[in-house]
Design a protein around this motif. Structure first.
Motif, PDB file in Angstrom:
ATOM      1  N   LYS A  61      30.242  79.257   7.584  1.00  0.00           N
ATOM      2  CA  LYS A  61      31.450  79.560   8.359  1.00  0.00           C
ATOM      3  C   LYS A  61      31.252  80.862   9.139  1.00  0.00           C
ATOM      4  O   LYS A  61      31.698  80.984  10.289  1.00  0.00           O
ATOM      5  CB  LYS A  61      32.658  79.671   7.429  1.00  0.00           C
ATOM      6  CG  LYS A  61      33.973  79.801   8.204  1.00  0.00           C
ATOM      7  CD  LYS A  61      35.178  79.710   7.305  1.00  0.00           C
ATOM      8  CE  LYS A  61      36.468  79.801   8.146  1.00  0.00           C
ATOM      9  NZ  LYS A  61      37.683  79.758   7.304  1.00  0.00           N
ATOM     10  N   ILE A  62      30.585  81.835   8.514  1.00  0.00           N
ATOM     11  CA  ILE A  62      30.274  83.090   9.217  1.00  0.00           C
ATOM     12  C   ILE A  62      29.366  82.789  10.406  1.00  0.00           C
ATOM     13  O   ILE A  62      29.581  83.305  11.519  1.00  0.00           O
ATOM     14  CB  ILE A  62      29.589  84.092   8.257  1.00  0.00           C
ATOM     15  CG1 ILE A  62      30.548  84.506   7.146  1.00  0.00           C
ATOM     16  CG2 ILE A  62      29.103  85.324   9.030  1.00  0.00           C
ATOM     17  CD1 ILE A  62      29.890  85.323   6.046  1.00  0.00           C
ATOM     18  N   ALA A  63      28.377  81.933  10.180  1.00  0.00           N
ATOM     19  CA  ALA A  63      27.435  81.583  11.249  1.00  0.00           C
ATOM     20  C   ALA A  63      28.162  80.893  12.400  1.00  0.00           C
ATOM     21  O   ALA A  63      27.890  81.170  13.586  1.00  0.00           O
ATOM     22  CB  ALA A  63      26.328  80.693  10.692  1.00  0.00           C
ATOM     23  N   GLU A  64      29.112  80.007  12.088  1.00  0.00           N
ATOM     24  CA  GLU A  64      29.875  79.319  13.130  1.00  0.00           C
ATOM     25  C   GLU A  64      30.682  80.312  13.968  1.00  0.00           C
ATOM     26  O   GLU A  64      30.735  80.214  15.193  1.00  0.00           O
ATOM     27  CB  GLU A  64      30.808  78.279  12.496  1.00  0.00           C
ATOM     28  CG  GLU A  64      30.077  77.062  11.937  1.00  0.00           C
ATOM     29  CD  GLU A  64      30.983  76.195  11.066  1.00  0.00           C
ATOM     30  OE1 GLU A  64      32.180  76.543  10.924  1.00  0.00           O
ATOM     31  OE2 GLU A  64      30.489  75.179  10.524  1.00  0.00           O
ATOM     32  N   SER A  65      31.279  81.290  13.284  1.00  0.00           N
ATOM     33  CA  SER A  65      32.063  82.308  13.992  1.00  0.00           C
ATOM     34  C   SER A  65      31.172  83.138  14.910  1.00  0.00           C
ATOM     35  O   SER A  65      31.542  83.468  16.038  1.00  0.00           O
ATOM     36  CB  SER A  65      32.773  83.220  12.982  1.00  0.00           C
ATOM     37  OG  SER A  65      33.657  82.492  12.168  1.00  0.00           O
ATOM     38  N   LEU A  66      30.000  83.476  14.380  1.00  0.00           N
ATOM     39  CA  LEU A  66      29.075  84.300  15.165  1.00  0.00           C
ATOM     40  C   LEU A  66      28.579  83.539  16.402  1.00  0.00           C
ATOM     41  O   LEU A  66      28.529  84.089  17.503  1.00  0.00           O
ATOM     42  CB  LEU A  66      27.888  84.726  14.301  1.00  0.00           C
ATOM     43  CG  LEU A  66      27.120  85.958  14.786  1.00  0.00           C
ATOM     44  CD1 LEU A  66      27.964  87.202  14.602  1.00  0.00           C
ATOM     45  CD2 LEU A  66      25.808  86.107  14.028  1.00  0.00           C
ATOM     46  N   ILE A  67      28.227  82.273  16.217  1.00  0.00           N
ATOM     47  CA  ILE A  67      27.727  81.479  17.336  1.00  0.00           C
ATOM     48  C   ILE A  67      28.812  81.322  18.396  1.00  0.00           C
ATOM     49  O   ILE A  67      28.547  81.389  19.602  1.00  0.00           O
ATOM     50  CB  ILE A  67      27.237  80.100  16.834  1.00  0.00           C
ATOM     51  CG1 ILE A  67      25.938  80.272  16.050  1.00  0.00           C
ATOM     52  CG2 ILE A  67      27.014  79.140  18.004  1.00  0.00           C
ATOM     53  CD1 ILE A  67      25.428  79.005  15.398  1.00  0.00           C
ATOM     54  N   SER A  68      30.053  81.130  17.974  1.00  0.00           N
ATOM     55  CA  SER A  68      31.169  81.022  18.918  1.00  0.00           C
ATOM     56  C   SER A  68      31.297  82.292  19.757  1.00  0.00           C
ATOM     57  O   SER A  68      31.503  82.240  20.972  1.00  0.00           O
ATOM     58  CB  SER A  68      32.471  80.764  18.152  1.00  0.00           C
ATOM     59  OG  SER A  68      33.565  80.726  19.031  1.00  0.00           O
ATOM     60  N   SER A  69      31.119  83.448  19.083  1.00  0.00           N
ATOM     61  CA  SER A  69      31.187  84.725  19.802  1.00  0.00           C
ATOM     62  C   SER A  69      30.020  84.881  20.767  1.00  0.00           C
ATOM     63  O   SER A  69      30.181  85.402  21.874  1.00  0.00           O
ATOM     64  CB  SER A  69      31.195  85.896  18.814  1.00  0.00           C
ATOM     65  OG  SER A  69      32.391  85.923  18.081  1.00  0.00           O
TER      66      SER A  69
END
Length: 563
Positions: A61-69
């Motif tokens: 979930k952290i990775a998904e947030s980072l990729i979105s940013s």
């Protein structure tokens, strides 16, 4: 490029926090690494996994947030958008970055612009470092073991300097004590033998033919009247003459090997200046030296050594350890923040006592480091070999340099980590083919020089060393991108070598770069019928040439224009 990716990750994490996608703006120390498999991209980070405890979220979930940013940043930043082709999540939460070809083109521009400073670093922040190496007793010629230590010490100094440290290289001359008197005795006995006296040559004297040569020189200068001298006076004279002559030879051999020192420091000068006695008195006043059985002992056991050590024997004579204590105290008094000694592997047991004296004098243990250089096994065509020698029990460094040359000798000495034994094959070091590592690397530099010369002769470029990358967008072949990636990694390898004090890191890097170039050259023509593509490829190979030169220079090896 790793620094660029790290900056993008940090910016994306900050943006994700500001948008509420992450709970904390705290960022742990992450890793940016090159994946083993090309299918996993150019770089990968473990940011999401090491942030899980802080963010109180699953890594994916952290990775998904980072990729979105990152995707948002790419939309608003032309630089990021042009660098990153795509970002993916892999496994438990690794974030893989796939870069576009154009992301790598600025590397070539930096190389051509920075030239001899490309790969340099400010990592050292001008910290004052002394590297003391070789430091052979002036009682005989340098041997092959000294050669490996010289190559290591000199290269470590070069690499640290290139990485932003303020480095001074020093040779400590052991010109005092028992070994110098033994040298004088050895020469004196040979003189007496030349005069016809039947004297058995003691086993504990220096055995090499060079002792006979020194005796002959003294006899030629002094004549028979020299035999009328008092024996102690004669031995002292022989010792002084021989040590001076041998030291001159040591300096010449090191110069021929490409090694120069900022300072030649005499052990005798410590006694002459009263520094040895001062160090003893200082430790005695702090109860760090005590008397037992008529001798003076240093409490090295209190600082981690296995036992206490004698500094003054019960006959009143100081030990070598006493002068070493004074010498290392003097080093720090000169303002060095860090002292690095390069020793032979047989000195392993000596480290703790010197470290103990450094700590006892008020310095931290981490301010003193020792590089232990392992032995060299000489081979010829893969078989153990003993060269004819005149030095007694060893092969001289001069023998090696005369046979294979300075460059081959240095490169072979640095081909393995100094904490491993080294097999040095003399025949291999002389071969003019790709089996010889130094030839393999130097040939890249010479071949590129030939390519650039041809391009100038055909009026494709005006100057062999033109300094602006041309048409780099045409460099689309996988081998071209791979070459630029390796060129980009040079600074990282310099810093790794400086951090670990291992010059063979640069050797390994050079072999990888040379291999990548040979693979590229065997598949692609540099000078083609397409002038625009030719200019792009000339910029690429010029970048390779400059990095090969910079890396070889750190190892004290020349970059020839022709071979």
């Amino acid at each position: 490029m790793k620094h660029t990716i790290k900056r993008i990750v940090l910016d994306a994490a900050q943006k994700a926090y500001e948008n509420g996608a992450l709970l904390s703006d705290q960022v742990p120390e992450m890793e940016i690494e090159e994946p083993r498999h090309q299918s996993h991209g150019d770089f990968s980070t473990n940011f999401a996994m090491i942030s899980a405890a802080i963010q109180k979220m699953p890594p994916r979930k952290i990775a998904e947030s980072l990729i979105s940013s990152i995707e948002t940043l790419a939309e608003t930043s032309g630089e990021i958008g042009s660098l990153i082709e795509k970002v993916e999540i892999a496994g438990p939460g690794f974030i893989n970055f796939f870069l576009s070809n154009k992301a790598w083109y600025p590397v070539l521009d930096r190389i051509l612009e920075q030239d001899k400073r490309y790969g340099a670093s400010d990592m050292g922040k001008n910290e004052k470092v002394q590297v003391e190496f070789v430091s052979a007793n002036p009682t005989g010629p340098l041997h092959v073991g000294h050669g490996r230590g010289a190559a290591v010490g000199d290269s470590v100094g070069n690499i640290l300097s290139f990485a932003g440290f303020d480095v001074q290289k020093e040779f400590y001359i052991n010109d005092s004590g028992r070994q110098i008197r033994t040298l004088g005795t050895s020469v004196w006995i040979r003189l007496l033998q030349k005069a016809g006296k039947e004297i058995k040559f003691p086993e504990d004297c220096y055995q090499g033919d060079y002792i006979m040569d020194l005796a002959s020189e003294i006899h030629e200068k002094e004549g028979d009247r020299f035999f009328q001298k008092d024996e102690d006076e004669a031995i002292a004279h022989c010792a002084k003459f021989a040590a001076k002559k041998i030291l001159k030879g040591i300096k010449e051999d090191l110069s021929d090997f490409g090694v120069t020192f900022d300072q030649w420091f005499s052990e005798q000068s410590l006694y002459d200046a009263g520094r040895v006695q001062k160090a003893i008195d200082d430790f005695k006043s702090k109860d760090l030296i005590y008397e037992k059985d008529g001798a003076l002992w240093f409490r090295s056991q209190d600082f981690g050594d296995e036992k206490n050590r004698v500094v003054v024997r019960n006959n009143g004579l100081t030990t070598y350890f006493a002068s070493d204590i004074a010498y290392h105290m003097e080093k720090y008094e000169r303002g060095f923040d860090r002292v690095i000694d390069v020793w032979g592997a047989d000195h392993h047991g000596y480290i703790k006592r010197i470290d103990a004296s450094v700590v006892a004098s008020g310095r931290k243990s981490e301010h003193f480091e020792v590089i232990l250089v392992q032995l060299v096994n000489l081979l010829r065509r893969g078989k153990p070999f003993q060269m004819s020698k005149r030095a007694g029990d060893f092969v001289t460094l001069k023998n090696i340099v005369d046979e294979v040359g300075k460059d081959a000798a240095r490169f072979m000495f640095l081909s393995r980590s100094y904490d491993s034994g080294l097999d040095f094959d003399l025949e291999l070091a002389k071969q003019k083919n790709s089996n010889n590592p130094v030839y393999y690397v130097q040939y890249v530099h010479a071949r590129i020089t030939g390519i650039l010369l041809k391009a100038k002769q055909e009026n494709i470029i005006q100057d062999i060393d033109f300094n602006k990358g041309k048409n780099l967008y045409l460099l689309n072949a996988a081998e071209e991108t791979n070459l630029i990636k390796i060129l980009d990694a040079f600074k990282e390898n310099v810093e790794k070598s400086a951090q670990t004090l291992h010059p063979h890191v640069i050797f390994t890097y050079l072999m990888s770069l040379a291999s990548a170039f040979h693979s590229y050259y065997n598949k692609h023509k540099v000078i083609t019928d397409d002038k625009e593509l030719t200019l792009a490829r000339l910029s690429l190979v010029l970048g390779v040439k400059k990095v090969i030169r910079n890396a070889l220079t750190l190892l004290g090896v020349t970059a020839p224009e022709r071979m």
